[in-house]
Design an enzyme around this catalytic site. Sequence first.
Site, PDB file in Angstrom:
ATOM      1  N   SER A 129     -46.841 -16.623   3.693  1.00  9.40           N
ATOM      2  CA  SER A 129     -47.125 -18.021   4.023  1.00  9.40           C
ATOM      3  C   SER A 129     -48.607 -18.295   4.246  1.00  9.40           C
ATOM      4  CB  SER A 129     -46.333 -18.457   5.268  1.00  9.40           C
ATOM      5  OG  SER A 129     -44.952 -18.430   5.002  1.00  9.40           O
ATOM      6  N   ASN A 160     -43.395 -13.169  -4.280  1.00  7.80           N
ATOM      7  CA  ASN A 160     -42.728 -13.492  -3.021  1.00  7.80           C
ATOM      8  C   ASN A 160     -41.217 -13.331  -3.211  1.00  7.80           C
ATOM      9  OD1 ASN A 160     -41.693 -14.717  -0.713  1.00  7.80           O
ATOM     10  ND2 ASN A 160     -43.237 -16.324  -0.682  1.00  7.80           N
ATOM     11  N   GLY A 194     -39.947 -19.925   0.136  1.00  7.87           N
ATOM     12  CA  GLY A 194     -39.464 -20.992   1.006  1.00  7.87           C
ATOM     13  C   GLY A 194     -38.422 -21.861   0.321  1.00  7.87           C
ATOM     14  N   ARG A 224     -40.622 -15.574  -6.566  1.00  6.71           N
ATOM     15  CA  ARG A 224     -41.637 -16.505  -7.061  1.00  6.71           C
ATOM     16  C   ARG A 224     -42.962 -15.773  -7.183  1.00  6.71           C
ATOM     17  NH1 ARG A 224     -43.116 -19.767  -2.825  1.00  6.71           N
ATOM     18  NH2 ARG A 224     -45.234 -18.952  -2.954  1.00  6.71           N
ATOM     19  N   GLU A 231     -49.588 -12.574  -6.254  1.00  7.92           N
ATOM     20  CA  GLU A 231     -48.549 -11.813  -5.564  1.00  7.92           C
ATOM     21  C   GLU A 231     -47.167 -12.299  -5.984  1.00  7.92           C
ATOM     22  OE1 GLU A 231     -48.883 -12.311  -1.354  1.00  7.92           O
ATOM     23  OE2 GLU A 231     -48.704 -14.483  -1.434  1.00  7.92           O
ATOM     24  N   TYR A 255     -46.405 -26.385   3.733  1.00  2.00           N
ATOM     25  CA  TYR A 255     -45.272 -26.857   4.528  1.00  2.00           C
ATOM     26  C   TYR A 255     -45.438 -28.241   5.159  1.00  2.00           C
ATOM     27  CZ  TYR A 255     -44.057 -21.990   3.935  1.00  2.00           C
ATOM     28  OH  TYR A 255     -43.779 -20.779   3.376  1.00  2.00           O
ATOM     29  N   GLU A 266     -43.781 -16.567  10.764  1.00  6.50           N
ATOM     30  CA  GLU A 266     -43.162 -17.602   9.930  1.00  6.50           C
ATOM     31  C   GLU A 266     -41.845 -18.126  10.492  1.00  6.50           C
ATOM     32  OE1 GLU A 266     -45.137 -14.775   6.886  1.00  6.50           O
ATOM     33  OE2 GLU A 266     -44.458 -14.711   8.931  1.00  6.50           O
ATOM     34  N   ASP A 277     -47.112 -16.051  -7.893  1.00  8.42           N
ATOM     35  CA  ASP A 277     -48.229 -16.994  -7.778  1.00  8.42           C
ATOM     36  C   ASP A 277     -49.406 -16.508  -8.606  1.00  8.42           C
ATOM     37  OD1 ASP A 277     -46.668 -18.423  -5.976  1.00  8.42           O
ATOM     38  OD2 ASP A 277     -47.508 -17.381  -4.226  1.00  8.42           O
TER      39      ASP A 277
END
Length: 309
Positions: A143, A272, A276, A251, A270, A212, A17, A253
């Site tokens: 990612s 994070n 990002g 964050r 999951e 992204y 990443e 998901d």
Amino acid sequence: MANQKHIAVLMGGWASERDVSLNTGAGCAEALERAGYRVTRIDVDRNISAVLADLKPDVAFNALHGPFGEDGCIQGILEYLAIPYTHSGVLASALAMNKEKAKHILKAAGVPLAEHKVMHRLEAAKGHPMKTPYVVKPVTEGSSYGVLIVGEGAAHPPQELYRDDWPYGDMVMVERYIPGRELTCAVMGDVALGVIDIVPVGLDFYDYDAKYRPGGSKHILPAEISPNIYQSIQNLSLKAHQALGCRGVSRADFRYDDRLHGTGELICLEVNTQPGMTATSLVPEMAAHAGHSFEELVAWMVEDASCGR
């Protein structure tokens, strides 16, 4: 005063990443400068401990992604150097990065998860480890790197798993595929922000490009779902954040099967700990929806920084 603080923005590194981290770091460094801080950008290398020991910043802003940056390693170095840092600490970072360990914690906290099993990638490639459709993902990557979706009725598992140059580690998680919406919610401190419905554009799922590439996905904020599901996602995001011991910003998901004849289930995929922070990222968007500019968000993260996280 803010302008008296010297912030080292840790970015780049050597994980998969790297590019995402460089983008995140650049955006955060610029925002911190606009907010009045003195900023040094550091492209992290193996000599990062010596670099930080010489620099002696007031705070390290962790903009690294992937292994070393969000698995507890850089956090341990910062603890040893007694440099206050942003995001989660050593243990929470290590737990959240390892999808298998994180699921044990989340299950015990009552967070709904999909059925899954962990196995060697060569074993997973021999024959379907579970009924299709299912997802194969590296145990310790972010990612969406290395994520493979096996569709219903697929003749065999993904043959990429046999690759000699498979770069994502030998252990993979095989997880039941949950159809429906991709939803996400950030936690800032002890407050769950808004819920975004992520709609990939021209892509099958929310992969690296959808995350992204400009225009790779459409973000609907607030998500157009029933109020009780919206609130459940916020509650579960905060519960997951606290169960793993996360700090700063995280964050979570989710998948929500709201199809006409779907199951109606809401599943957490999951958490994070290093979400990002690029121009197309979700957390700055959720923070803005809650009334926090990008500058205010990164300044809050800096002021929240500490050791012993």
